[in-house]
Design a protein around this motif. Structure first.
Motif, PDB file in Angstrom:
ATOM      1  N   GLU A  43       0.834  -1.200   0.000  1.00  0.00           N
ATOM      2  CA  GLU A  43       0.000   0.000   0.000  1.00  0.00           C
ATOM      3  C   GLU A  43       0.869   1.251   0.000  1.00  0.00           C
ATOM      4  OE1 GLU A  43      -3.297   2.472   2.352  1.00  0.00           O
ATOM      5  OE2 GLU A  43      -1.202   2.206   2.841  1.00  0.00           O
ATOM      6  N   ILE A  44       1.980   1.181   0.715  1.00  0.00           N
ATOM      7  CA  ILE A  44       2.875   2.345   0.771  1.00  0.00           C
ATOM      8  C   ILE A  44       3.480   2.613  -0.617  1.00  0.00           C
ATOM      9  CG2 ILE A  44       5.075   3.169   1.734  1.00  0.00           C
ATOM     10  CD1 ILE A  44       4.175   1.877   4.414  1.00  0.00           C
ATOM     11  N   GLU A  45       3.826   1.533  -1.331  1.00  0.00           N
ATOM     12  CA  GLU A  45       4.338   1.715  -2.704  1.00  0.00           C
ATOM     13  C   GLU A  45       3.256   2.339  -3.596  1.00  0.00           C
ATOM     14  OE1 GLU A  45       7.496   1.453  -3.937  1.00  0.00           O
ATOM     15  OE2 GLU A  45       7.863   1.252  -1.784  1.00  0.00           O
ATOM     16  N   ALA A  46       2.014   1.908  -3.407  1.00  0.00           N
ATOM     17  CA  ALA A  46       0.910   2.453  -4.202  1.00  0.00           C
ATOM     18  C   ALA A  46       0.707   3.946  -3.916  1.00  0.00           C
ATOM     19  CB  ALA A  46      -0.376   1.674  -3.925  1.00  0.00           C
ATOM     20  N   ARG A  47       0.947   4.337  -2.668  1.00  0.00           N
ATOM     21  CA  ARG A  47       0.847   5.763  -2.324  1.00  0.00           C
ATOM     22  C   ARG A  47       1.851   6.585  -3.129  1.00  0.00           C
ATOM     23  NH1 ARG A  47      -0.754   7.406   2.745  1.00  0.00           N
ATOM     24  NH2 ARG A  47      -2.337   6.033   3.526  1.00  0.00           N
ATOM     25  N   LYS A  48       3.063   6.004  -3.292  1.00  0.00           N
ATOM     26  CA  LYS A  48       4.087   6.723  -4.071  1.00  0.00           C
ATOM     27  C   LYS A  48       3.645   6.861  -5.517  1.00  0.00           C
ATOM     28  CE  LYS A  48       7.937   4.936  -1.294  1.00  0.00           C
ATOM     29  NZ  LYS A  48       9.046   3.979  -1.393  1.00  0.00           N
ATOM     30  N   LEU A  49       2.974   5.813  -6.010  1.00  0.00           N
ATOM     31  CA  LEU A  49       2.458   5.881  -7.387  1.00  0.00           C
ATOM     32  C   LEU A  49       1.456   7.038  -7.519  1.00  0.00           C
ATOM     33  CD1 LEU A  49       1.999   4.618 -10.274  1.00  0.00           C
ATOM     34  CD2 LEU A  49       0.144   3.297  -9.219  1.00  0.00           C
ATOM     35  N   LEU A  50       0.571   7.182  -6.541  1.00  0.00           N
ATOM     36  CA  LEU A  50      -0.410   8.264  -6.601  1.00  0.00           C
ATOM     37  C   LEU A  50       0.277   9.632  -6.560  1.00  0.00           C
ATOM     38  CD1 LEU A  50      -3.255   6.958  -4.220  1.00  0.00           C
ATOM     39  CD2 LEU A  50      -2.923   6.515  -6.656  1.00  0.00           C
ATOM     40  N   MET A  51       1.368   9.712  -5.798  1.00  0.00           N
ATOM     41  CA  MET A  51       2.143  10.960  -5.755  1.00  0.00           C
ATOM     42  C   MET A  51       2.685  11.283  -7.152  1.00  0.00           C
ATOM     43  SD  MET A  51       2.165  12.299  -2.669  1.00  0.00           S
ATOM     44  CE  MET A  51       3.587  13.408  -2.568  1.00  0.00           C
ATOM     45  N   ASP A  52       3.133  10.228  -7.869  1.00  0.00           N
ATOM     46  CA  ASP A  52       3.642  10.431  -9.231  1.00  0.00           C
ATOM     47  C   ASP A  52       2.538  10.920 -10.160  1.00  0.00           C
ATOM     48  OD1 ASP A  52       6.090   9.566  -8.380  1.00  0.00           O
ATOM     49  OD2 ASP A  52       5.919   7.541  -9.215  1.00  0.00           O
ATOM     50  N   TRP A  53       1.373  10.269 -10.080  1.00  0.00           N
ATOM     51  CA  TRP A  53       0.249  10.704 -10.934  1.00  0.00           C
ATOM     52  C   TRP A  53      -0.105  12.159 -10.648  1.00  0.00           C
ATOM     53  CZ3 TRP A  53      -3.647   6.033 -10.137  1.00  0.00           C
ATOM     54  CH2 TRP A  53      -3.146   4.920 -10.810  1.00  0.00           C
ATOM     55  N   SER A  54      -0.116  12.488  -9.363  1.00  0.00           N
ATOM     56  CA  SER A  54      -0.469  13.846  -8.947  1.00  0.00           C
ATOM     57  C   SER A  54       0.507  14.861  -9.539  1.00  0.00           C
ATOM     58  CB  SER A  54      -0.465  13.908  -7.419  1.00  0.00           C
ATOM     59  OG  SER A  54      -0.440  15.231  -6.972  1.00  0.00           O
ATOM     60  N   ALA A  55       1.809  14.532  -9.434  1.00  0.00           N
ATOM     61  CA  ALA A  55       2.833  15.449  -9.951  1.00  0.00           C
ATOM     62  C   ALA A  55       2.718  15.594 -11.468  1.00  0.00           C
ATOM     63  CB  ALA A  55       4.218  14.939  -9.562  1.00  0.00           C
ATOM     64  N   GLU A  56       2.442  14.450 -12.141  1.00  0.00           N
ATOM     65  CA  GLU A  56       2.339  14.480 -13.612  1.00  0.00           C
ATOM     66  C   GLU A  56       1.283  15.447 -14.110  1.00  0.00           C
ATOM     67  OE1 GLU A  56       1.473  10.496 -14.999  1.00  0.00           O
ATOM     68  OE2 GLU A  56       3.388   9.788 -14.172  1.00  0.00           O
ATOM     69  N   ALA A 107     -11.284   9.440  -9.949  1.00  0.00           N
ATOM     70  CA  ALA A 107     -11.090  10.810  -9.471  1.00  0.00           C
ATOM     71  C   ALA A 107      -9.939  11.480 -10.232  1.00  0.00           C
ATOM     72  CB  ALA A 107     -10.806  10.803  -7.970  1.00  0.00           C
ATOM     73  N   PHE A 108      -8.830  10.754 -10.377  1.00  0.00           N
ATOM     74  CA  PHE A 108      -7.709  11.304 -11.154  1.00  0.00           C
ATOM     75  C   PHE A 108      -8.135  11.556 -12.599  1.00  0.00           C
ATOM     76  CE2 PHE A 108      -4.801   9.941  -7.748  1.00  0.00           C
ATOM     77  CZ  PHE A 108      -3.895  10.991  -7.766  1.00  0.00           C
TER      78      PHE A 108
END
Ligand SMILES: [Zn+2]
Length: 423
Positions: A43-56, A107-108
């Motif tokens: 789940e923590i790795e998935a959170r990092k993925l969401l951070m990447d999508w957000s930044a993109e 949502a994204f």
């Protein structure tokens, strides 16, 4: 029709599906499901993925003390509270690819569609990712949304431990440290409105060939335990008249409950657990402990059935001792009419087949409904199967749900009317 661009026209089915499938690789199981429990390494790795999508796509990330994540697209008026959409990314140990994560991916997609359409909204729009909805590792669930809405305090949640004895307090720092670029946010920051997209987790939409469920509320529940206490004795030598047989008494209660509480076909009545002591073939049982789960849309009726259950249990307390107690209760919530109307209008405008429906399962939207106008958008899932590795949905249905979401967010994002229950 105005010639203003609609966000829904910019919802990209392939992009949405690719994100959905990629997110499902975090904690993927050999049977095609997902095991991504709250605050786990996956789940923590998935959170990092969401951070990447957000930044993109240029969103700003925030995090609160329980690890809820928020990704914000600013509005033109910084004084206005945000419109929120989202769900959860934790799963059951043998969960599917869509439960919760669809609401986050949609949502994204919706926010990206709003950006791609070149629409500037007055209000900020945010993706919310609520911590530990499922409660499979740390029970009970809904921690993130309950902490945010002030339903339960952080102090109540931190000592909760998983099977290995790891507490939320122990597990949380790694998750908080994984997203250093997220700015700290307090619980309970004002929300103008919340809209959660989710798979239905039931068979109704698919059976009726509808694509969207306009969710008007979430049904209430009463959870109880019943303990029938008899007396352990020899199966061969104890005369019938002298027996205090806990199984016999429990069977009478159970039969009566199934008959009386199931009277209204809308009632969902379940006895899912039964523990027998000593559970030995040649010994009269001394104790039966069983669970009761009653659900109904009408809170008053639900309460009446809970009271009737207690009365039925008391009736059979002659030979054996019978105790019934409640372990959890919540009334049905009814979502804001203006919110459900907005979802319905978007379905009509997009010619998306829909029906209004009540949610049989619990969702983070329940907690948000206590602090702001809330609604949900359901999309079909195959045969209604969920909390199962076989959980499935079609790219087209997910796209159509995201389209409705994108247009409703656009409308809410420009709504500066304060008639709704603003916090
Ligand atoms: Zn869910």
């Amino acid at each position: 029709m105005s010639d203003k661009k609609r966000a829904s026209d910019f919802v990209d089915e392939e992009r949405l599906w690719a994100r959905q499938m990629y997110l499902a690789t975090f904690g993927e199981t050999s049977k095609g499901g997902v095991n991504r429990q709250a605050l786990s390494a996956e789940e923590i790795e998935a959170r990092k993925l969401l951070m990447d999508w957000s930044a993109e796509i240029g969103l700003t990330a925030f995090i609160d003390d329980i690890g809820n994540l928020f990704f914000r697209r600013d509005g033109t008026d910084p004084a206005l509270a945000p419109v929120m959409t989202g769900s959860h990314i934790d799963s059951q140990p043998t969960g599917g690819k869509f439960d919760g994560s669809y609401g986050v991916v949609a949502a994204f997609e919706a926010i990206q569609a709003i950006i791609d359409a070149g629409l500037e909204l007055k209000r900020p729009v945010e993706v919310a990712v609520w911590l530990n909805e499922e409660g499979s590792r740390f029970a009970p669930g809904m921690m993130g949304s309950e902490a945010y809405a002030g339903v339960r305090s952080l102090d109540d949640m931190l000592p909760v431990t998983d099977r290995e004895g790891v507490s939320v307090k122990d597990a949380l720092p790694a998750a908080l440290a994984a997203t250093p670029d997220a700015t700290h946010r307090e619980f309970g920051c004002p929300v103008f409105a919340f809209l959660e997209a989710h798979i239905e987790q039931g068979p109704v939409l698919e059976a009726e060939e509808k694509v969207v469920g306009v969710v008007t509320g979430i049904q209430g529940v009463r959870r109880m335990r019943v303990r029938v206490t008899g007396e352990e004795a020899h199966a061969g030598t104890t005369p019938t008249a002298e027996r205090k047989d806990a199984i016999q008494a429990a069977s009478k209660i159970v039969t009566e409950l199934y008959e009386q509480i199931n009277e209204d076909p809308q009632t969902k009545f379940t006895i899912g657990m039964m523990n027998i002591t000593p559970n030995v073939p040649s010994v009269i049982s001394s104790e039966v402990l069983f669970s009761i789960d009653i659900r109904h849309e009408n809170s008053e009726y639900l309460e009446k059935m809970a009271v009737r259950t207690e009365a039925i249990c008391a009736e059979f307390g002659d030979v054996c001792k019978v105790e019934a107690w409640r372990i959890a209760e919540s009334d049905s919530v009814y979502f804001d009419d203006r919110m459900t109307a907005a979802v319905e209008e978007a379905c009509v405008a997009l010619k998306t087949p829909y029906r209004r429906m009540f949610s049989a399962a619990g969702h983070d939207a329940r907690q948000l409904s206590y602090i702001c106008p809330t609604a949900m958008i359901f999309v079909p899932c195959e045969k209604g199967i969920s909390h199962n590795e076989a959980e499935n949905a079609t790219p087209g249905d997910l796209r159509d749900g995201a389209k409705v979401l994108a247009d409703v967010l656009t409308k809410l994002g420009n709504d500066t009317d304060t008639n709704t229950k603003e916090v």
